[in-house]
Motif scaffolding. Sequence first.
Motif, short mmCIF file in Angstrom:
data_model
loop_
_atom_site.label_atom_id
_atom_site.label_comp_id
_atom_site.label_asym_id
_atom_site.label_seq_id
_atom_site.Cartn_x
_atom_site.Cartn_y
_atom_site.Cartn_z
N ALA A 149 18.04 84.84 -5.56
CA ALA A 149 18.20 85.76 -5.33
C ALA A 149 17.59 86.34 -3.40
N ALA A 150 15.85 86.05 -3.58
CA ALA A 150 15.33 86.75 -2.20
C ALA A 150 15.55 85.33 -1.45
N ILE A 151 15.21 84.12 -1.83
CA ILE A 151 15.14 82.27 -0.87
C ILE A 151 16.09 82.16 -0.31
N GLY A 152 17.55 83.27 -0.95
CA GLY A 152 18.60 82.61 -0.33
C GLY A 152 19.02 82.92 1.46
N PRO A 153 18.86 84.31 1.12
CA PRO A 153 19.08 84.80 2.76
C PRO A 153 18.45 84.28 3.62
N ILE A 154 16.86 83.62 3.21
CA ILE A 154 16.04 83.27 3.86
C ILE A 154 16.25 82.00 4.54
N VAL A 155 16.32 80.65 3.69
CA VAL A 155 17.04 79.41 3.93
C VAL A 155 18.11 79.56 4.32
N ALA A 156 19.13 80.29 3.83
CA ALA A 156 21.01 80.49 5.31
C ALA A 156 20.40 81.03 6.11
N GLY A 157 19.31 82.02 6.50
CA GLY A 157 18.61 82.47 8.22
C GLY A 157 18.47 81.12 8.51
N ALA A 158 17.61 80.36 7.76
CA ALA A 158 16.86 80.06 8.60
C ALA A 158 18.36 77.81 9.30
N MET A 159 18.42 77.49 8.42
CA MET A 159 19.84 76.74 8.67
C MET A 159 20.83 76.99 9.56
N LEU A 160 21.68 78.47 8.81
CA LEU A 160 22.08 79.61 10.56
C LEU A 160 21.94 79.61 12.18
N GLU A 161 20.24 79.33 11.99
CA GLU A 161 20.05 79.57 13.44
C GLU A 161 19.94 77.85 14.00
N ARG A 162 20.44 76.90 13.29
CA ARG A 162 19.58 75.59 14.36
C ARG A 162 21.47 75.24 13.61
#
Length: 463
Positions: free
Chosen positions: A147-160
């Motif tokens: 649940a915590a890793i999800g936003p980090i991974v998604a945020g990093a992918m959406l920035e690129r």
Amino acid sequence: MEVRDNRWLVLGLMCSGLLLVAMDNTILNVALPAIAAALQPSATGLLWIVDLYSLVVAGLLVTAGTASDRLGRKRFFIAGMVLFGVASVVAAAADSTTILLLSRVLRGIGGAMIMPATLSIIRTVFTDDRERAFAIGIWTSTAAAGAAIGPIVAGAMLERFWWGSVFLTSLPIIAVAVALTIVHVPESRDPNPGRFDPLSVVLSMASIVGIVYGIKELASHGSTSAAVILVAGLVLGAVFIRRQHRLESPLLDLSLFQAKRFTAATLSVLLSFFGFFGIVFFLTQYFQVFGGFSPLTTGVWLLPLALASLLASPLTGAIVRTLGMRNALAGSFGLIAVSLSLFALLGGSADKVIIVLGFVGLGIGASIAATAGAQAIMTSAPPERAGGAAAIQETSFELGAGLGVAILGSVMAAELGGRTIADAGTAAFFDGLATTALVSAGVMLVTAVLAALWLPAREAEFV
């Protein structure tokens, strides 16, 4: 290689499946604005994108868990992982709301096959009680980590990359996990499953979907149709329970609930996630709407919650052995209540300190309660019925999370007078958050008191 020698590898593979499922909803929440901009779904379509997955999972958990006992848990885990991967590709390539909704259905079916299989395989592979308790603790903490890793991974992918890329992050994990599972995970099933009852399958699916959907819609819109659906789900649930008591080979062994320990364990899983997901949902809104945080930064702020869970969950077995189930549950729910009440103080200069302290306490308390519950549920059932027991645990998780967001969401909506969080303004939001946090804390405090009064003493815990 003997099962005894590679059991920790098996645990890692099972946790990889749970990690993907736990990451799914948080990834979707982060990507939702980009999805809405690209596909331009209707308001109803947007709600279905969010809700359809959880409805499918909730409706299929009991059937998937008991079916894995019959057909093979390893087979179900592999099939679920493959289907989850196919759904990820379909979601990433979706060019319409309809295709994305189809992917959510496929993802839900895959998730329902994965979750009970993971816990039942762990139950089978770990034969030592202490090792099993530690393994289930690691498994439980994986949900919070996802649940915590999800936003980090998604945020990093959406920035690129484009919005569909967030769904492709699961593919490497799936490929490695499936390959290693085929080689290293032993197959297990119930050698004498008894007669299959299709009517029980239909009743379980219809009742759970009706209850979950009815609660969500009633909390969101308060419509008469939602109330009718909820009542219909409850009636079908009663018919399902009555039928299970009459069958020689029931779909779900409800006799387990005759033990106080098992009933308390199931309720502890449900209520711990009620408090956990309900308040975290609103705090993520706080981060993004009023804090101006990016999805990536929001995920970083959730890390104290995940780290506390990772620390506490594996220690739960030792805690229960030392304190007993009654004291462990009463103490953990008391800690959850104190932690939730801290969030009622937000709106001042000490917000960051309050959030970190609240997240740490919530992570520790909810993890101990949920892990103790999962351990008790899985050890109460015989190994051949592990899939059905895991289905009860997972259904409690889904109902708890859904009830938390729905009921606490209705409390927040009432405080905001029907306005959105953004429209209500900072002061109104903090007033609503304070009320919501205190209501949730009150529920947890009552639960702590009931655990202390109702559960048997240590020497009678297994009665």
